[in-house]
Design a protein around this motif. Structure first.
Motif, short mmCIF file in Angstrom:
data_model
loop_
_atom_site.label_atom_id
_atom_site.label_comp_id
_atom_site.label_asym_id
_atom_site.label_seq_id
_atom_site.Cartn_x
_atom_site.Cartn_y
_atom_site.Cartn_z
N GLN A 145 0.82 -1.21 0.00
CA GLN A 145 0.00 0.00 0.00
C GLN A 145 0.85 1.25 0.00
O GLN A 145 0.40 2.31 -0.42
N ARG A 146 2.07 1.11 0.52
CA ARG A 146 2.85 2.31 0.78
C ARG A 146 3.09 3.13 -0.47
O ARG A 146 2.79 4.30 -0.52
N GLN A 147 3.63 2.45 -1.50
CA GLN A 147 3.98 3.21 -2.70
C GLN A 147 2.72 3.79 -3.34
O GLN A 147 2.73 4.91 -3.83
N LEU A 148 1.64 3.00 -3.27
CA LEU A 148 0.38 3.45 -3.85
C LEU A 148 -0.09 4.75 -3.22
O LEU A 148 -0.44 5.72 -3.90
N LEU A 149 -0.07 4.75 -1.88
CA LEU A 149 -0.51 5.94 -1.16
C LEU A 149 0.44 7.11 -1.43
O LEU A 149 0.00 8.24 -1.67
N ALA A 150 1.74 6.81 -1.39
CA ALA A 150 2.71 7.87 -1.64
C ALA A 150 2.46 8.48 -3.01
O ALA A 150 2.45 9.71 -3.16
N GLU A 151 2.20 7.63 -3.99
CA GLU A 151 1.98 8.15 -5.34
C GLU A 151 0.73 9.03 -5.38
O GLU A 151 0.75 10.12 -5.95
N ARG A 152 -0.34 8.55 -4.71
CA ARG A 152 -1.59 9.30 -4.76
C ARG A 152 -1.38 10.72 -4.23
O ARG A 152 -1.77 11.70 -4.86
N TYR A 153 -0.74 10.83 -3.05
CA TYR A 153 -0.66 12.15 -2.43
C TYR A 153 0.43 13.01 -3.05
O TYR A 153 0.30 14.24 -3.11
N LEU A 154 1.49 12.38 -3.52
CA LEU A 154 2.51 13.18 -4.22
C LEU A 154 1.93 13.74 -5.51
O LEU A 154 2.24 14.86 -5.92
N THR A 155 1.07 12.96 -6.16
CA THR A 155 0.42 13.44 -7.39
C THR A 155 -0.48 14.63 -7.06
O THR A 155 -0.47 15.65 -7.75
N MET A 156 -1.26 14.48 -5.97
CA MET A 156 -2.14 15.59 -5.59
C MET A 156 -1.34 16.85 -5.30
O MET A 156 -1.82 17.97 -5.54
N ALA A 157 -0.13 16.69 -4.76
CA ALA A 157 0.68 17.86 -4.44
C ALA A 157 1.54 18.28 -5.62
O ALA A 157 2.40 19.14 -5.50
N GLY A 158 1.32 17.62 -6.77
CA GLY A 158 2.02 18.01 -7.98
C GLY A 158 3.52 17.73 -7.93
O GLY A 158 4.31 18.42 -8.55
N LEU A 159 3.90 16.71 -7.19
CA LEU A 159 5.33 16.45 -7.02
C LEU A 159 5.76 15.10 -7.59
O LEU A 159 6.94 14.81 -7.74
N TRP A 160 4.78 14.27 -7.93
CA TRP A 160 5.07 12.89 -8.28
C TRP A 160 6.08 12.77 -9.42
O TRP A 160 7.06 12.04 -9.32
N ASP A 161 5.83 13.53 -10.50
CA ASP A 161 6.70 13.38 -11.67
C ASP A 161 8.15 13.74 -11.35
O ASP A 161 9.07 13.19 -11.93
#
Lengths: 277, 305, 287
Positions: A145-161
């Motif tokens: 779950q960890r990476q999934l959650l990290a991806e979700r919230y980093l995307t919301m904060a516009g940082l994922w890419d």
């Protein structure tokens, strides 16, 4: 204490239906009543009565030292983390619950009402661990779950890419603007209802500031945002509702367009025209 | 030209000051003072070298018993360093966990007023002379042990270890508190503002940051423990046998030196053996302290960065 | 609703952890307070019952020596060795600190010197005793005497006073130094007129602590200065009794526990005196 934690969170979980039904239409999601705050013996805030509307951006403005950060921190009980600071009377209502009621768990309040500080403060751990810091306290996470959650919230904060290839590296390598968005992701991961922002752009360069402002515009569709800012232009760009504070009191409180067009007090006019800094 | 410069007012004033004299005297004091360090190290090593005519290093450290009056004298210090390791090990086993929790209390939880009382109290604890600790252990722990464990005499490795624990604990507390205080305050506030408990912030952020500093303190406490003399001498029992259990009697390196030195004549092999024991102790302590001093700045930076 | 329950469950575990930690920490804090208080209290309580004017002012009597009488020679002896040690260590350490903080040009040199000073401070007391015995007592022929013991204690105190004085000098604000120097006076003048007065409380605090430590330290004087019994008053070339070694003899030869309590009382009183002096001085320094 735990009992109230459920009340608060279930109220939050069922929100907004209950709250809007139960309260008068003018009442906001967050309200203060006759709030007085002291630092030691010195009074900092006087009889604050404000109402924060849901899914809007409320800007709190005022010259430095007027008490805007103090007010903001009192809204999610992070003020009491500062030694000496104390809410001496009054209440803050989240929905129908006074968050200063003695049996309310301050930790639950801070989870549901998140805060972003002036200086980005990434923790000394990896980027992913930073995002999941609060989540891993509030619930048990499986490794998958960890990476999934990290991806979700980093995307919301516009940082994922920008960070997807270095999730396991130290967060201190990020630039100031990236660090602030990481802090936003960390707060979002707590699944708050309201996000408080304490001059989130004051230590950032113009480009990073613009990124944060874009994010605020996006986030207000799902969250209630209260932003403290020193910057009049910024509140013009972002705010739906605006408050102006002076020496521990709220002197103007109106829809942003109205406040900027017709400030009702002399001090308000002076501040908006840059005569008081 | 040169006479002009020489007679320039600034020049003349300089000639009148005491600076060169003070400069020279203070430098001399420093050089003499610091050279005592080298004098001690070199002298102890030089005197110690004499023992290796009589025994080899491995015999000295591992195989021979300590029978200096035998003919030829048998000079092994196995029993002594085993006792030292035992005593210091017990001390750290008790003092490290207690000391770390106490430091966490002081740095993270205690109200300022409590902290301001507790720290001087611990300073006093650290200042109590070793011989007084030895006496205190003798009239309390040793007596209790005789009752509880039904021993003929309560002096033992355990009694010495527990008292040394009390002696090194304040040191562990102060270094750990320093390491915790070096962690920026903002981590605590930001961490707590995410709705987690104080313990969670301490466990996930603060302890990992302070750990290198705490570790350095523990290592230094070990060095102090093995150098502790009077308390270990009075409480460990001065037995030449290698201790096997906690309640056995033993004799630490420092105890061995303190017991035997007065009766050893300069130039004898026994004298050299006592110096060799001192050298072992000295080198170990200097290695530990020197090593920690060299990396200390890096450790503190780890906490702050 | 389901979500809220999940959150509560996990919260409870963390909250319990937090409470347990809180409880442990306060317990440790209580131990940290009670341990010194009970040890000191125990020793002072028993010692106080033994204490009398004659205990302080008379020589030890009885057989074995020390079962009756007092500890006057031990007090005199301790004062003599510590006094001599201070007389040597204090000027040397103060001068060294002045050089390091005011005259030394290279930071590297300062760092190296501080490193060796701290190494010297790390050497355990017993090794000073061993060195003092072999080098001063035997090799130099000073014999077991106040001179040997005093010099040994001087080596013990030197690094402590040096490090304390150095930080006291360094704590004086840079601008004060610079503006004083900019008046065109010599460094020595600046040191005497501005630095020394400012740093003095810190220097004295370090010195008092070092001396308090030296008074109670038995290992360095055990072989260099002390004997079980003396009749004469202390002189440079004669051996003396000292408080810590007297206490050691009383206990290890099981002479008199009563008198051991009394001697420990005097040692603890010295310690408390030194610590409270240092605390007061440091308090003044902060103001």
């Amino acid at each position: 204490m735990l009992q109230t934690a459920i009340n608060l969170n279930s109220a939050a979980a069922l929100h907004p239906a209950i709250l809007t039904a139960a309260s008068a239409p003018s009442a906001g999601i967050l309200q203060t009543q006759q709030l007085n705050i002291h630092y030691g013996l010195e009074q900092r805030l006087f009889d604050i009565n404000i109402s924060i509307a849901e899914r809007q951006v409320t800007a709190i403005m005022g010259p430095s030292g007027c008490g805007k950060s103090t007010l903001l921190k009192s809204l999610n009980r992070t003020l009491e983390l500062t030694p000496g600071a104390e809410v001496t009377s009054g209440s803050v209502y989240f929905g129908e619950l006074d968050i200063y009621q003695s049996d309310v768990d301050a930790r639950a309040v801070r989870k549901v009402i998140g805060i972003i500080h002036q200086r980005p403060q990434p923790f000394p751990m990896s980027i992913e661990e930073n995002v999941l810091f609060g989540v891993r306290f509030h619930q048990r996470l499986k490794r998958s779950q960890r990476q999934l959650l990290a991806e979700r919230y980093l995307t919301m904060a516009g940082l994922w890419d920008e960070v997807k290839d270095r999730l396991h590296q130290s967060a201190h390598q990020l630039s100031g603007g990236q660090q602030q968005r990481l802090c936003l992701a960390r707060t979002l991961a707590n699944q708050p209802q309201i996000i408080l922002m304490d001059e989130p752009c004051s230590s950032l360069d113009p480009a990073s500031t613009e990124r944060i402002e874009q994010l605020v515009q996006q986030l207000k569709n799902d969250y209630t945002i209260v932003i403290v800012t020193h910057n009049i232009a910024q509140s013009r760009r972002l705010a739906d509702q605006a408050l102006l504070m002076m020496e521990g009191r709220v002197i103007e409180n109106a829809p942003a367009a109205q406040l900027f067009a017709n400030p009702t007090t002399v001090a308000g006019q002076d501040f908006l025209q840059g005569r008081i800094g | 030209m040169s006479t002009q410069v020489a007679s320039h007012p600034a020049r003349r004033l300089g000639g009148l000051t005491l600076d060169p004299l003070v400069w020279m005297l203070t430098l001399l004091a420093l050089v003499i003072g610091v050279s005592t360090f080298f004098l001690i190290v070199v002298y102890v090593l030089w005197q110690a070298a004499g023992v290796f005519g009589a025994v080899s290093l491995s015999e000295f450290l591992l195989f021979e018993p300590w029978v200096p009056l035998a003919e030829p004298p048998r000079l092994g210090i196995l029993h002594a360093w085993v006792s030292t390791v035992y005593v210091t090990g017990i001390a750290l086993l008790v003092a490290v966990p207690l000391g770390i929790v106490m430091a966490l209390f002081i740095a993270e939880i205690a109200p300022t007023a409590v902290r301001n009382v507790l720290q001087p109290c611990l300073e006093v604890l650290a200042g109590i002379p070793s011989v007084v600790y030895g006496f205190f252990g003798y009239v309390t722990l040793v007596v209790w042990f005789e009752h509880i464990f039904d021993m003929t005499t309560g002096v033992s490795i355990l009694a010495a270890g527990l008292i040394v624990a009390v002696m090194v604990m304040p040191f562990i507390v102060s270094t750990a508190t320093e390491a915790l205080d070096a962690v920026p305050r903002s981590f605590r506030e930001t961490g707590m503002s995410l709705g987690v408990t104080r313990f969670y912030v301490i466990r996930r952020i603060i302890l990992p940051r302070a750990l290198p500093g705490i570790f350095a303190g523990i290592v230094l406490a070990f060095a102090r423990g093995i150098g502790e003399t009077l308390a270990a001498l009075m409480l460990a029992g001065n037995s030449l046998a290698v201790p096997k259990e906690l309640l056995d009697r033993g004799q630490t390196l420092t105890g061995l030196i303190a017991t035997e030195l007065g009766e050893a004549a300069l130039g004898t092999e026994k004298f050299a053996a006592l110096f060799a024991a001192s050298a072992v102790l000295m080198l170990l302590i200097l290695l530990i302290n020197g090593g920690i001093l060299l990396i200390k700045n890096r450790l503190l930076r780890h906490a702050q960065g | 609703m389901h979500k809220a329950e999940q959150l509560l469950l996990n919260n409870r575990r963390a909250v319990v952890n937090d409470r347990v930690f809180w409880l442990l920490a306060w317990t440790a804090g209580a131990i940290g307070l009670l341990l010194p208080l009970s040890i000191i209290g125990y020793l002072l309580f028993h010692g106080f019952q033994v204490l009398s004017w004659s205990f302080i002012s008379e020589v030890p009597r009885g057989y074995p020596l020390g079962v009756s009488g007092g500890i006057l020679p031990a007090i005199q002896g301790s004062l003599a060795v510590t006094g001599l040690g201070l007389a040597v260590a204090f000027p040397a350490a103060l001068a060294s600190a002045i050089y390091l903080s005011e005259y030394a040009q290279s930071q590297r040199f300062v760092a190296v010197m501080r490193f060796f000073t701290e190494c010297l401070a790390a050497i355990p007391a017993i090794l000073f005793g061993v060195f003092g015995y072999a080098f001063l007592v035997v090799q130099f022929g000073f014999g077991i005497s106040v001179l040997s013991g005093g010099l040994t204690l001087a080596m013990l105190m030197y690094p402590v006073i040096l490090v304390g004085s150095y930080s006291a000098f360094n704590a004086v604000e840079r601008p004060l130094k610079e503006s004083a120097l900019s008046l065109g006076v010599s460094r020595a003048y600046v040191i005497r007129r501005t630095l020394l007065p400012k740093a003095l409380p810190g220097i004295i605090a370090a010195t008092v602590l070092a001396a308090g430590h030296a008074v109670g330290s038995a290992a360095p004087v055990l072989f260099t200065a002390s004997v079980v019994q003396t009749r004469s008053s202390p002189s440079l070339d004669s051996p003396v009794m000292t408080l810590p070694t007297h206490l050691y003899n009383l206990v290890s030869e099981a002479v008199s526990f009563e008198h051991a309590y009394g001697t420990a009382f005097v040692l603890i009183a010295c310690l408390l005196f030194a610590n409270s002096c240092a605390m007061m001085l440091r308090h003044r320094l902060r103001k």
